[in-house]
Design a protein around this motif. Structure first.
Motif, mmCIF file in Angstrom:
data_model
loop_
_atom_site.group_PDB
_atom_site.id
_atom_site.type_symbol
_atom_site.label_atom_id
_atom_site.label_comp_id
_atom_site.label_asym_id
_atom_site.label_seq_id
_atom_site.Cartn_x
_atom_site.Cartn_y
_atom_site.Cartn_z
ATOM 1 N N THR A 131 2.297 -0.539 4.821
ATOM 2 C CA THR A 131 2.676 -1.851 5.353
ATOM 3 C C THR A 131 4.066 -1.801 5.968
ATOM 4 O O THR A 131 4.286 -2.338 7.060
ATOM 5 N N ALA A 132 5.019 -1.163 5.287
ATOM 6 C CA ALA A 132 6.379 -1.056 5.826
ATOM 7 C C ALA A 132 6.370 -0.296 7.146
ATOM 8 O O ALA A 132 6.994 -0.723 8.120
ATOM 9 N N GLN A 133 5.662 0.825 7.207
ATOM 10 C CA GLN A 133 5.595 1.602 8.441
ATOM 11 C C GLN A 133 4.914 0.813 9.554
ATOM 12 O O GLN A 133 5.361 0.839 10.705
ATOM 13 N N ALA A 134 3.844 0.104 9.216
ATOM 14 C CA ALA A 134 3.134 -0.696 10.224
ATOM 15 C C ALA A 134 4.028 -1.807 10.757
ATOM 16 O O ALA A 134 4.007 -2.110 11.952
ATOM 17 N N MET A 135 4.812 -2.434 9.894
ATOM 18 C CA MET A 135 5.723 -3.492 10.341
ATOM 19 C C MET A 135 6.796 -2.939 11.270
ATOM 20 O O MET A 135 7.186 -3.611 12.221
ATOM 21 N N HIS A 193 4.557 -1.724 14.633
ATOM 22 C CA HIS A 193 3.800 -2.745 15.355
ATOM 23 C C HIS A 193 4.419 -4.136 15.320
ATOM 24 O O HIS A 193 3.864 -5.055 15.915
ATOM 25 N N GLY A 194 5.529 -4.313 14.623
ATOM 26 C CA GLY A 194 6.158 -5.620 14.539
ATOM 27 C C GLY A 194 5.750 -6.350 13.264
ATOM 28 O O GLY A 194 4.805 -5.963 12.585
ATOM 29 N N PRO A 195 6.459 -7.424 12.944
ATOM 30 C CA PRO A 195 6.223 -8.096 11.663
ATOM 31 C C PRO A 195 4.864 -8.773 11.530
ATOM 32 O O PRO A 195 4.257 -8.731 10.466
ATOM 33 N N VAL A 196 4.353 -9.368 12.581
ATOM 34 C CA VAL A 196 3.086 -10.109 12.476
ATOM 35 C C VAL A 196 1.906 -9.140 12.400
ATOM 36 O O VAL A 196 1.121 -9.170 11.440
ATOM 37 N N LYS A 197 1.761 -8.282 13.401
ATOM 38 C CA LYS A 197 0.638 -7.347 13.414
ATOM 39 C C LYS A 197 0.753 -6.350 12.262
ATOM 40 O O LYS A 197 -0.255 -6.004 11.631
ATOM 41 N N GLY A 198 1.965 -5.894 11.956
ATOM 42 C CA GLY A 198 2.158 -4.954 10.856
ATOM 43 C C GLY A 198 1.780 -5.552 9.515
ATOM 44 O O GLY A 198 1.164 -4.890 8.681
ATOM 45 N N SER A 199 2.124 -6.821 9.305
ATOM 46 C CA SER A 199 1.738 -7.501 8.056
ATOM 47 C C SER A 199 0.229 -7.635 7.973
ATOM 48 O O SER A 199 -0.372 -7.430 6.917
ATOM 49 N N PRO A 254 -12.220 -0.039 -5.518
ATOM 50 C CA PRO A 254 -13.308 0.916 -5.776
ATOM 51 C C PRO A 254 -14.386 0.807 -4.702
ATOM 52 O O PRO A 254 -14.808 -0.286 -4.331
ATOM 53 N N GLY A 255 -14.792 1.924 -4.172
ATOM 54 C CA GLY A 255 -15.797 1.952 -3.131
ATOM 55 C C GLY A 255 -15.263 1.646 -1.747
ATOM 56 O O GLY A 255 -16.014 1.595 -0.786
ATOM 57 N N GLY A 256 -13.961 1.450 -1.612
ATOM 58 C CA GLY A 256 -13.388 1.069 -0.335
ATOM 59 C C GLY A 256 -12.800 2.200 0.461
ATOM 60 O O GLY A 256 -12.299 1.999 1.549
ATOM 61 N N GLY A 257 -12.834 3.390 -0.039
ATOM 62 C CA GLY A 257 -12.290 4.528 0.684
ATOM 63 C C GLY A 257 -11.097 5.124 -0.035
ATOM 64 O O GLY A 257 -10.574 4.558 -0.999
ATOM 65 N N HIS A 258 -10.652 6.274 0.449
ATOM 66 C CA HIS A 258 -9.499 6.949 -0.132
ATOM 67 C C HIS A 258 -9.059 8.059 0.812
ATOM 68 O O HIS A 258 -9.727 8.337 1.805
ATOM 69 N N GLY A 259 -7.937 8.663 0.507
ATOM 70 C CA GLY A 259 -7.452 9.799 1.285
ATOM 71 C C GLY A 259 -6.292 9.452 2.193
ATOM 72 O O GLY A 259 -5.636 8.426 2.050
ATOM 73 N N TYR A 260 -6.036 10.345 3.139
ATOM 74 C CA TYR A 260 -4.918 10.196 4.068
ATOM 75 C C TYR A 260 -5.288 9.189 5.149
ATOM 76 O O TYR A 260 -6.296 9.339 5.839
ATOM 77 N N ASP A 261 -4.476 8.149 5.293
ATOM 78 C CA ASP A 261 -4.735 7.076 6.259
ATOM 79 C C ASP A 261 -3.401 6.637 6.863
ATOM 80 O O ASP A 261 -2.791 5.683 6.401
ATOM 81 N N PRO A 262 -2.920 7.342 7.897
ATOM 82 C CA PRO A 262 -1.623 6.998 8.483
ATOM 83 C C PRO A 262 -1.699 5.747 9.356
ATOM 84 O O PRO A 262 -2.775 5.308 9.757
ATOM 85 N N VAL A 263 -0.541 5.193 9.660
ATOM 86 C CA VAL A 263 -0.446 4.050 10.573
ATOM 87 C C VAL A 263 -0.778 4.542 11.971
ATOM 88 O O VAL A 263 -0.223 5.541 12.431
ATOM 89 N N PRO A 264 -1.697 3.863 12.672
ATOM 90 C CA PRO A 264 -2.009 4.307 14.030
ATOM 91 C C PRO A 264 -0.822 4.067 14.959
ATOM 92 O O PRO A 264 -0.063 3.111 14.764
ATOM 93 N N PRO A 265 -0.648 4.898 15.967
ATOM 94 C CA PRO A 265 0.460 4.689 16.895
ATOM 95 C C PRO A 265 0.258 3.425 17.714
ATOM 96 O O PRO A 265 -0.863 2.955 17.903
ATOM 97 N N LYS A 266 1.355 2.892 18.196
ATOM 98 C CA LYS A 266 1.303 1.672 19.019
ATOM 99 C C LYS A 266 0.708 2.022 20.372
ATOM 100 O O LYS A 266 1.135 2.965 21.031
ATOM 101 N N SER A 267 -0.297 1.255 20.779
ATOM 102 C CA SER A 267 -0.935 1.516 22.073
ATOM 103 C C SER A 267 -0.096 0.876 23.178
ATOM 104 O O SER A 267 0.547 -0.139 22.992
ATOM 105 N N GLU A 268 -0.143 1.467 24.327
ATOM 106 C CA GLU A 268 0.650 0.995 25.467
ATOM 107 C C GLU A 268 -0.129 0.052 26.375
ATOM 108 O O GLU A 268 0.258 -0.187 27.497
ATOM 109 N N THR A 269 -1.252 -0.482 25.890
ATOM 110 C CA THR A 269 -2.059 -1.371 26.722
ATOM 111 C C THR A 269 -1.631 -2.795 26.633
ATOM 112 O O THR A 269 -0.944 -3.265 25.848
#
Length: 78
Positions: free
Chosen positions: A38-42, A45-51, A63-78
């Protein structure tokens, strides 16, 4: 985002880890942890989208929702 904003977000993360995290428990199924994500996403991507990304990530951290390495996606330039 500005360096001051990034430092403020990281200070909030540090405060959370020192105060609330020990009481909530450390059972995050992902790496980085949900609070770090959440901190990295904020910062990226900014406070609103990151939150919003953090809320969605916390909802997947169950439980059952997934696990493992899940980094913050980079900000798209679109």
């Amino acid at each position: 985002m500005s360096r001051i904003y990034a430092k403020a977000v990281m200070a909030g993360l540090r405060a959370y880890k020192l105060t609330l995290s020990p009481f909530i428990g450390q059972a995050c199924r992902f790496l980085p942890t949900c609070s770090e994500y959440t901190a990295q996403a904020m910062i990226v991507h900014g406070p609103v989208k990151g939150s919003w990304m953090g809320v969605k990530r916390i909802c997947r951290c169950r439980p059952g929702g997934g696990h493992g390495y899940d980094p913050v996606p980079p900000k798209s330039e679109t």
